[in-house]
Design a protein around this motif. Structure first.
Motif, PDB file in Angstrom:
ATOM      1  N   MET A  18      -8.427  11.140   8.956  1.00  0.00           N
ATOM      2  CA  MET A  18      -7.183  11.040   9.625  1.00  0.00           C
ATOM      3  C   MET A  18      -6.725   9.253   9.933  1.00  0.00           C
ATOM      4  N   GLY A  19      -5.338   9.082   9.590  1.00  0.00           N
ATOM      5  CA  GLY A  19      -4.793   8.171   9.718  1.00  0.00           C
ATOM      6  C   GLY A  19      -4.349   7.754   8.576  1.00  0.00           C
ATOM      7  N   MET A  20      -4.982   8.726   6.902  1.00  0.00           N
ATOM      8  CA  MET A  20      -5.023   7.679   6.408  1.00  0.00           C
ATOM      9  C   MET A  20      -3.955   8.876   4.932  1.00  0.00           C
ATOM     10  N   PRO A  21      -3.228   7.647   4.253  1.00  0.00           N
ATOM     11  CA  PRO A  21      -2.233   8.080   3.393  1.00  0.00           C
ATOM     12  C   PRO A  21      -2.687   9.565   2.629  1.00  0.00           C
ATOM     13  N   ALA A  22      -1.401  10.496   2.648  1.00  0.00           N
ATOM     14  CA  ALA A  22      -2.342  11.482   1.900  1.00  0.00           C
ATOM     15  C   ALA A  22      -1.776  11.149   0.097  1.00  0.00           C
ATOM     16  N   PRO A  23      -2.939  11.843  -0.485  1.00  0.00           N
ATOM     17  CA  PRO A  23      -2.697  11.745  -2.007  1.00  0.00           C
ATOM     18  C   PRO A  23      -2.033  12.140  -2.398  1.00  0.00           C
ATOM     19  N   ALA A  24      -1.602  11.546  -3.912  1.00  0.00           N
ATOM     20  CA  ALA A  24      -0.242  11.539  -4.490  1.00  0.00           C
ATOM     21  C   ALA A  24      -0.421  13.241  -4.675  1.00  0.00           C
ATOM     22  N   GLY A  25       0.903  13.482  -4.476  1.00  0.00           N
ATOM     23  CA  GLY A  25       1.269  14.738  -5.202  1.00  0.00           C
ATOM     24  C   GLY A  25       0.995  15.788  -4.528  1.00  0.00           C
ATOM     25  N   TYR A  26       0.027  15.837  -2.980  1.00  0.00           N
ATOM     26  CA  TYR A  26      -0.349  16.419  -1.905  1.00  0.00           C
ATOM     27  C   TYR A  26       0.998  17.137  -1.146  1.00  0.00           C
ATOM     28  N   VAL A  27       0.894  18.525  -1.478  1.00  0.00           N
ATOM     29  CA  VAL A  27       1.975  18.885  -0.238  1.00  0.00           C
ATOM     30  C   VAL A  27       1.117  19.894   0.862  1.00  0.00           C
ATOM     31  N   ALA A  28       1.787  19.826   2.123  1.00  0.00           N
ATOM     32  CA  ALA A  28       0.829  20.410   3.400  1.00  0.00           C
ATOM     33  C   ALA A  28       1.589  22.265   2.870  1.00  0.00           C
ATOM     34  N   GLY A  29       0.442  22.617   3.100  1.00  0.00           N
ATOM     35  CA  GLY A  29       0.643  24.320   3.441  1.00  0.00           C
ATOM     36  C   GLY A  29       0.557  25.119   1.900  1.00  0.00           C
ATOM     37  N   VAL A  30       0.691  24.186   0.719  1.00  0.00           N
ATOM     38  CA  VAL A  30       0.676  24.969  -0.604  1.00  0.00           C
ATOM     39  C   VAL A  30      -0.676  25.933  -0.310  1.00  0.00           C
ATOM     40  N   GLY A  31      -1.818  25.433   0.052  1.00  0.00           N
ATOM     41  CA  GLY A  31      -2.505  26.594  -1.080  1.00  0.00           C
ATOM     42  C   GLY A  31      -2.280  28.031   0.022  1.00  0.00           C
ATOM     43  N   ARG A  32      -1.780  28.767   1.222  1.00  0.00           N
ATOM     44  CA  ARG A  32      -0.948  29.668   2.341  1.00  0.00           C
ATOM     45  C   ARG A  32       0.389  30.278   1.751  1.00  0.00           C
ATOM     46  N   GLY A  33       0.810  29.265   0.544  1.00  0.00           N
ATOM     47  CA  GLY A  33       2.228  29.453  -0.162  1.00  0.00           C
ATOM     48  C   GLY A  33       3.220  28.836   0.829  1.00  0.00           C
ATOM     49  N   ALA A  34       2.922  27.540   1.585  1.00  0.00           N
ATOM     50  CA  ALA A  34       3.780  26.391   1.804  1.00  0.00           C
ATOM     51  C   ALA A  34       5.096  25.717   0.691  1.00  0.00           C
ATOM     52  N   THR A  35       6.011  25.696   1.073  1.00  0.00           N
ATOM     53  CA  THR A  35       6.675  24.293  -0.051  1.00  0.00           C
ATOM     54  C   THR A  35       6.810  23.628   0.169  1.00  0.00           C
ATOM     55  N   GLY A  36       6.934  22.441  -0.585  1.00  0.00           N
ATOM     56  CA  GLY A  36       7.481  21.393  -0.367  1.00  0.00           C
ATOM     57  C   GLY A  36       8.726  20.610  -0.400  1.00  0.00           C
ATOM     58  N   PHE A  37       9.733  19.450   0.242  1.00  0.00           N
ATOM     59  CA  PHE A  37      11.098  19.426  -0.328  1.00  0.00           C
ATOM     60  C   PHE A  37      10.732  18.013   0.481  1.00  0.00           C
ATOM     61  N   THR A  38      12.485  17.453  -0.157  1.00  0.00           N
ATOM     62  CA  THR A  38      12.489  15.618   0.521  1.00  0.00           C
ATOM     63  C   THR A  38      13.569  16.133   1.085  1.00  0.00           C
ATOM     64  N   THR A  39      12.797  14.580   1.576  1.00  0.00           N
ATOM     65  CA  THR A  39      14.460  14.175   2.653  1.00  0.00           C
ATOM     66  C   THR A  39      14.656  12.701   2.272  1.00  0.00           C
ATOM     67  N   ARG A  40      16.063  12.138   2.909  1.00  0.00           N
ATOM     68  CA  ARG A  40      16.031  10.848   3.089  1.00  0.00           C
ATOM     69  C   ARG A  40      15.297  10.008   3.122  1.00  0.00           C
ATOM     70  N   SER A  41      14.596   9.872   3.831  1.00  0.00           N
ATOM     71  CA  SER A  41      13.789   8.935   4.805  1.00  0.00           C
ATOM     72  C   SER A  41      12.578   8.820   3.671  1.00  0.00           C
ATOM     73  N   ASP A  42      12.650  10.321   2.434  1.00  0.00           N
ATOM     74  CA  ASP A  42      11.284   9.500   1.620  1.00  0.00           C
ATOM     75  C   ASP A  42      12.209   8.414   0.759  1.00  0.00           C
ATOM     76  N   ILE A  43      13.360   9.049   0.426  1.00  0.00           N
ATOM     77  CA  ILE A  43      13.888   8.399  -0.676  1.00  0.00           C
ATOM     78  C   ILE A  43      14.897   7.018  -0.822  1.00  0.00           C
TER      79      ILE A  43
END
Length: 600
Positions: A18-43
């Protein structure tokens, strides 16, 4: 007052991530079929193309590379600009390998040589490529024609339709009711076997009824079953069943009953009206087979063609091809009488059309055709084709002669009618007819030559002299005169006539075609006029041939005559060539070889 927190919440163990940064390339929910997306706040926010990143903005300036003496070294640009604005048709893109090199005279000369080679290669393949492309286009258009080409000949005539007639064309709509537009399929119910069994009994006993049916009719309709042993039928059954009788139907008897029914119906129809019946019991099915149309096309296409042709006829009734096309369509689908009616209506609308009258005569036969052609002659007395058709439908030779005599009274200048009339006559009558024919058609070479062949020697000379006066530009008259003199043994006159013919034709501005004259020499030899063919070759062989090409051309002519088996013509060519070139050894050898194979 302090509140007490439940121990279940306080004692819960805190997760270590809890409170730690996510590892590089981590996409939440990828194990259950979710796909990642990028927003303007990321770039981050958008930047202009000229704006630098923060690392580049604060980076130290690069030092230019220098050689040992300290002179700067030009480095090639690693990023190639492939924009269309940076493209040149000759040099390519701006960052190409040779864009900075000078374009000297040697480069220009090399480019010109390569361009000439490419042009030459393209010209060599041009004819083959164009021929191949043309054949492919023709094959494609033949296999898959355009829709507008199907009735192009009919649509071409629409240019004669006026604006008022065009606006008066009614709209073609489907005026049928719903049942006719969507017809239901016919329901065919087969006849039950019980009816056939009844019919078999009816055919055997005349008008008497089956006793089982009579007993069944007398059974009270109480709905109760009667005794089977009594032999009566049970109410509600389709067939009567008796005790001890088999319930199996005999199919052979059923077929016999069907044939008996057909015989009874045919006999009743044939005997209904004595002497007026049109039914042939034996050939009934054959007549039905003959009524089947022999056209294998789609019935919908025929209906569309009928509607289109009807529209053309009503729009422009003075257009003969529309009537002819309509009649031929009905003829193809087997409706000959409808075709005859249509073509006669067209003849009434266009009494001055040769094609319509000829088509009407073709569709009719016998006396009806004769009456139609008589009407056509009255409408168009100056039509040669109609007179020829009138003679063709006559069977008797005397009737044909009579028709031609009548036709020549109306059209005395028709060479075709004179030739057809002369062919039916014997030599004496033909000579009389030709004497009149050359007076009416003085410019016909065929009539003059035919008359000369039928006359005696003295009269033939006079006829040919008159023919030369009327037709001074025809070589056939002169050649016929030369043949005539040769057949009479006047060999010294043959060469003079041919020489005089060339002089006269040149005086009358006639071009001397060497190929035609050589062909006439071959024809003269085949007609056993050897002197005439030799005279033609001696006078014509050198016409239109250059002095340096004479030997080669004459040898080719001799080979051509040998291939046509005109050996006298070839012998004349060798003789003329040896007179012109007496010192040519090759000509003597070829002439000797020719005589060895085809001479003595």
């Amino acid at each position: 007052m302090a509140t007490t927190i439940p121990g279940s919440l306080v004692n819960k163990k805190k997760k270590h991530f809890m409170g730690m940064p996510a590892p590089a390339g981590y996409v939440a929910g990828v194990g259950r079929g979710a796909t990642g997306f990028t927003t303007r706040s990321d770039i981050g926010p958008a930047r202009e193309s000229t704006d630098l990143f923060s690392d580049e903005r604060h980076a130290p300036p690069k030092k230019p590379k220098t050689d040992e003496d300290g002179a700067p070294i030009d480095e090639p640009d690693q990023s190639e600009d492939l924009n269309d604005a940076n493209y040149d048709e000759f040099n390519g893109y701006g960052g190409s390998l040779f864009s900075r090199d000078p374009y000297d005279k040697d480069d220009e000369e090399a480019d010109e040589i390569y361009e000439a080679v490419d042009t030459r290669l393209d010209e060599r393949r041009k004819d083959y490529r164009e021929k191949k492309y043309k054949e492919a286009i023709e094959k494609y258009r033949k296999e898959r024609p355009k829709i507008q080409q199907e009735f192009s000949d009919l649509k071409r005539q629409l240019s004669y339709v006026s604006e008022e007639e065009w606006s008066g064309i009614p709209e073609v709509g489907d005026a049928r009711n719903k049942k006719q537009r969507n017809p239901r399929a016919d329901k065919m119910t087969p006849v039950p076997d019980s009816m056939l069994a009844m019919a078999s009994q009816y055919g055997q006993t005349g008008t008497s009824m089956d006793p089982r049916i009579q007993s069944g009719m007398m059974t009270p309709l109480s709905g109760t079953m009667t005794s089977i042993n009594s032999g009566l039928l049970t109410p509600g059954w389709r067939t009567g069943v008796q005790t001890g009788v088999s319930t199996d139907l005999d199919l052979r008897k059923i077929g016999q009953a069907r044939n008996q029914l057909m015989d009874i119906k045919l006999s009743q129809v044939s005997d209904s009206v004595a002497g007026q019946t049109n039914v042939d019991p034996k050939g009934y099915l054959t007549d039905l087979q003959s009524m089947i149309p022999q056209h294998g096309g789609d019935i919908n296409d025929i209906k569309k063609a009928r509607l289109l042709l009807k529209s053309v006829r009503e729009t422009n009734p003075k257009h003969p091809p529309a009537w002819i096309a309509s009649a031929r369509l009905e003829e193809v689908v087997g409706k000959l009488q409808v075709a005859r009616n249509l073509i006669m209506q067209g003849c009434e609308q266009n009494p001055k059309s040769e094609d319509l009258w000829l088509e009407a005569v073709r569709l009719h036969s016998g006396d009806r055709a004769k009456s139609i052609v008589a009407t056509a002659v009255r409408s168009m007395p100056l039509s040669v084709r109609i007179w020829m058709k009138a003679a063709d439908i006559e069977i008797d030779v005397a009737a044909k002669k009579k028709v031609f005599r009548k036709a020549l009274e109306h059209i005395p200048t028709s060479v075709r009618l004179w030739k057809a009339a002369v062919e039916l006559e014997d030599p004496d009558d033909a000579r009389i007819l030709l004497t009149r024919a050359v007076e009416c058609c003085s410019t016909s070479t065929e009539l003059w030559l035919a008359l000369a062949r039928l006359e005696t020697y003295e009269n033939a000379r006079k006829v040919l002299n008159k023919a030369r006066e009327h037709i001074p530009t025809d070589r056939q008259i002169w050649l016929s005169a030369a043949r005539l003199e040769e057949t009479r043994g006047q060999s010294e006159m043959v060469d003079k006539i041919v020489d005089r013919a060339l002089t006269s034709l040149k005086a009358n501005m006639v071009e001397i075609n060497r190929e035609l004259w050589l062909r006439d020499a071959v024809d003269a030899e085949k007609a056993t006029c050897r002197l005439t063919s030799q005279a033609i070759i001696n006078n014509v062989l050198a016409i239109g041939v250059e002095a340096e090409d004479r030997k080669h051309t004459w040898m080719e002519d001799a080979d051509s005559f040998v291939a046509q088996e005109a050996f006298e013509c070839a012998r004349a060519v060798y003789a003329h060539a040896l007179q012109t070139f007496p010192n040519k050894k090759s000509i003597w050898l070829r002439a000797a070889h020719f005589e060895k194979n085809h001479g003595t």
